[in-house]
Design an enzyme around this catalytic site. Structure first.
Site, short mmCIF file in Angstrom:
data_model
loop_
_atom_site.label_atom_id
_atom_site.label_comp_id
_atom_site.label_asym_id
_atom_site.label_seq_id
_atom_site.Cartn_x
_atom_site.Cartn_y
_atom_site.Cartn_z
N GLU A 147 0.82 -1.21 0.00
CA GLU A 147 0.00 0.00 0.00
C GLU A 147 0.85 1.26 0.00
O GLU A 147 1.93 1.30 0.60
CB GLU A 147 -0.89 0.02 1.26
CG GLU A 147 -1.86 -1.13 1.31
CD GLU A 147 -2.59 -1.23 2.63
OE1 GLU A 147 -3.74 -1.70 2.62
OE2 GLU A 147 -2.01 -0.83 3.67
N ARG A 173 3.33 4.53 16.02
CA ARG A 173 2.20 5.42 15.74
C ARG A 173 0.87 4.68 15.84
O ARG A 173 -0.16 5.27 16.18
CB ARG A 173 2.37 6.15 14.42
CG ARG A 173 2.06 5.36 13.14
CD ARG A 173 0.57 5.37 12.78
NE ARG A 173 0.32 5.04 11.40
CZ ARG A 173 -0.45 4.03 11.00
NH1 ARG A 173 -0.99 3.18 11.85
NH2 ARG A 173 -0.66 3.85 9.71
N GLN A 197 3.02 -5.99 17.41
CA GLN A 197 2.40 -4.75 17.90
C GLN A 197 2.11 -4.76 19.41
O GLN A 197 1.89 -3.71 20.03
CB GLN A 197 1.09 -4.52 17.11
CG GLN A 197 0.19 -3.36 17.52
CD GLN A 197 0.79 -1.97 17.34
OE1 GLN A 197 0.34 -1.02 17.92
NE2 GLN A 197 1.82 -1.88 16.52
N THR A 236 -4.63 -9.46 15.71
CA THR A 236 -4.22 -10.73 15.12
C THR A 236 -3.96 -10.50 13.63
O THR A 236 -4.37 -9.49 13.07
CB THR A 236 -5.31 -11.80 15.32
OG1 THR A 236 -6.50 -11.38 14.67
CG2 THR A 236 -5.59 -12.00 16.81
N GLY A 253 -6.50 -5.44 14.23
CA GLY A 253 -6.10 -6.44 13.24
C GLY A 253 -6.96 -6.49 11.99
O GLY A 253 -6.48 -6.88 10.93
N GLY A 254 -8.23 -6.13 12.10
CA GLY A 254 -9.08 -6.11 10.90
C GLY A 254 -8.77 -4.88 10.10
O GLY A 254 -9.28 -3.80 10.40
N ASP A 255 -7.93 -5.01 9.08
CA ASP A 255 -7.45 -3.81 8.40
C ASP A 255 -7.29 -3.96 6.90
O ASP A 255 -6.62 -3.17 6.26
CB ASP A 255 -6.14 -3.34 9.03
CG ASP A 255 -5.03 -4.37 8.85
OD1 ASP A 255 -5.32 -5.47 8.35
OD2 ASP A 255 -3.89 -4.06 9.20
N SER A 262 -9.97 0.45 14.06
CA SER A 262 -8.75 1.09 13.57
C SER A 262 -8.18 0.35 12.36
O SER A 262 -7.97 -0.86 12.43
CB SER A 262 -7.73 1.12 14.71
OG SER A 262 -6.48 1.54 14.24
N VAL A 263 -7.95 1.07 11.30
CA VAL A 263 -7.28 0.46 10.16
C VAL A 263 -5.95 1.15 9.85
O VAL A 263 -5.15 0.64 9.08
CB VAL A 263 -8.17 0.47 8.88
CG1 VAL A 263 -9.43 -0.36 9.12
CG2 VAL A 263 -8.54 1.88 8.45
#
Lengths: 349, 349
Positions: free
Chosen positions: B66, B122, B150, B211, B235-237, B302-303
């Site tokens: 990305e 961050r 993390q 995760t 983790g869901g990102d 949070s992504v």
């Protein structure tokens, strides 16, 4: 090279400006331009394999900063490039760039390199590749309107790839023309400095425009363009920045890199949304003809596309692997246990 | 530092992994996390001033690469980051990153830095900032589900910023939990290793999930979440990668960074397109309340957004300016006469 001892995976091969210049002289500039032309042509031939997206531009009052990513599924590449026409007045480059290649399977960078020089080289190589399919047969003379940073690269690529033997120069700033003339001394090209665009295009089979003003300009008008000419339009490459009168576009067959990007950034931003264009990659892979006859006016409406940078990045990577043209950059944190990033930080205390 | 003598404009300040680690120890990790939290909060407060775009993702079978650009009109920043869950098995990092700041007025880069460590910092600081507005009053215990790279950063940020004094760890891999427990020894936190997610969340006011599997997973189910808890879902990102059962989303008030990106990448990709979300920046600048009452379940979906990286890049730039935490990288070709790029190349022969 630094005072840490990072793991090998942490080290990214880096090609500095100094080493890029060494590399170009080591290979020879005309050979670089020819080989880059072939590398770009090979990637145009497999165009459908690439992820393609219009570049991501951040526009500001004085310029633009762009990211240009692409991938062939095995290697990922992107370029950072700016375009700030007013920079010249402050002694800065209009265009600077750097680029990166990464391994798609792991996401790890495998090359970081300067790309200001490399962009100049690949832009000229792309023009030469297009001219190989579009220039009139036997063209030996080109006009170069706009004698800035790109001018000499264009002339040498057209010489190396298309057999051009003379270049007619024009710029609104005579000092730019004189700079270009001087730099091309000893190149084997006959160089003629002209005092108008009209004079420069006299007898030229290829007319290249490469001016930098961020505005709608009219560098070429329709009456200046005779039958059979190939126009290589480089300078119109962002919204609000064009070089050709629209009457030329009505008459010419127009070839482009990636239509969604060119319709935003190219000369054809002046035209209706359904203005017909031919994708250059379809010419390269033989699907559609390039130049069909001697009277046709062809136009390569070049804005620069990520795949050209990708080709150039891979070309450089192949050349510098295992040589001292690259240095090692401690850019990727790589703990022994990949989950133990914190432990790596802690142990560095 | 290299064997060329490029002009000062050609040199880009570079922060290596080694120097980033030195810098963090020089400042102190908890101080870094607190100061980063404040820096990110300050930029969230002026959120409307930024250019915002969902990040540009290149997806492949095993991961994603990305580019995350943003600009406040004065400074431009972007981050390159990958996410490859399978990398760990090959001894590589799941996430690696580097970033760049540039001057909007000229397009010239002003900082290149490693960002694998900086992203970990961050991300934790952003979680702590959200918890400052959303965690239940007086929360002293957090659960940390997923004990990868993390985990320690999250725990220390919640300690430094929110006053957390104990952390309950769980990971499907007990070795990951043991690694995290060991690394947090001496941190002042009470660390409890748990053998299930259910055990980890007992008594925790903040439940953090982090995760790495690239799939729809159910790390937390609705019956696990008591009233008043704040869920910090990290983790869901990316598309196809979530951690929470959708019943939790139906019950929680969900706070997000940039809705167009979170709807693609976050936990809320499981929900209908009009699932209500609250933009975190509106909480930070006082437009809307964060936590309203003690029984509310809050969720920070949070992504990771480009503005957080921008804040971190500026924080690093301010710290390293004029110090030996930065090196000079010969990355920008800068001829004396900016139009004479070719002459610079020619004279380097």
């Amino acid at each position: 090279m630094f005072n840490a001892e990072p793991s090998v995976k942490a080290l990214v091969p880096f090609v500095s400006v100094h080493n890029m210049m060494r590399l170009v002289h080591h290979i020879g500039i005309e050979t670089v331009l020819s080989e880059l032309t072939d590398a770009i042509e090979a990637d145009f031939r497999r165009w459908p394999m690439f992820d393609k997206t219009p570049r991501i531009a951040s526009h500001s009052r004085d310029g633009v900063i762009e990211l240009m990513p692409t991938s062939d599924g095995v290697v990922y590449g992107f370029k950072y490039v700016n375009g700030h026409p007013k920079n010249t007045a402050e002694g800065l480059q209009t265009v600077t760039a750097f680029g990166l290649l990464a391994d798609v399977a792991t996401g790890y960078p495998v090359l970081l390199t300067e790309m200001t020089l490399l962009t100049a080289l690949r832009t000229a190589a792309t023009s030469a590749m297009a001219a190989r399919y579009l220039a009139p047969a036997g063209a030996r003379c080109m006009a170069m309107i706009g004698n800035g940073a790109q001018a000499e690269f264009q002339a040498l690529a057209m010489k190396a790839v298309c057999g051009i033997d003379s270049v007619r120069l024009y710029d609104i700033d005579p000092q730019a023309t004189e700079k270009t003339r001087r730099n091309l001394e000893g190149s084997g090209l006959t160089v003629v400095a002209c005092t108008s665009g009209e004079a420069a295009i006299e007898g030229a089979g290829i007319v290249t425009t490469c001016t930098a003003d961020k505005q709608f300009a009219t560098i070429l008008t329709d009456n200046m363009i005779g039958t059979g000419v190939h126009i290589n339009a480089i300078g119109g490459d962002c919204p609000g920045k064009t070089e050709l009168h629209r009457d030329i576009l009505r008459r010419a067959d127009t070839f482009v890199e990636f239509p969604p990007q060119t319709r935003i950034e190219g000369e054809i931003q002046q035209m209706e949304a359904d203005y017909p264009v031919i994708e250059l990659w379809r010419v390269v892979n033989g699907e559609v003809p390039g130049r069909r006859d001697a009277r046709q006016v062809t136009l390569f409406d070049s804005v620069g596309f990520a795949i050209e940078d990708f080709s150039a990045l891979r070309y450089v990577r192949d050349w510098v692997a295992g040589t001292d043209f690259q240095q090692s950059l401690d850019m990727i944190a790589d703990p022994d246990d990949p989950r133990d990033l914190f432990g790596m930080l802690q142990r560095a205390h």
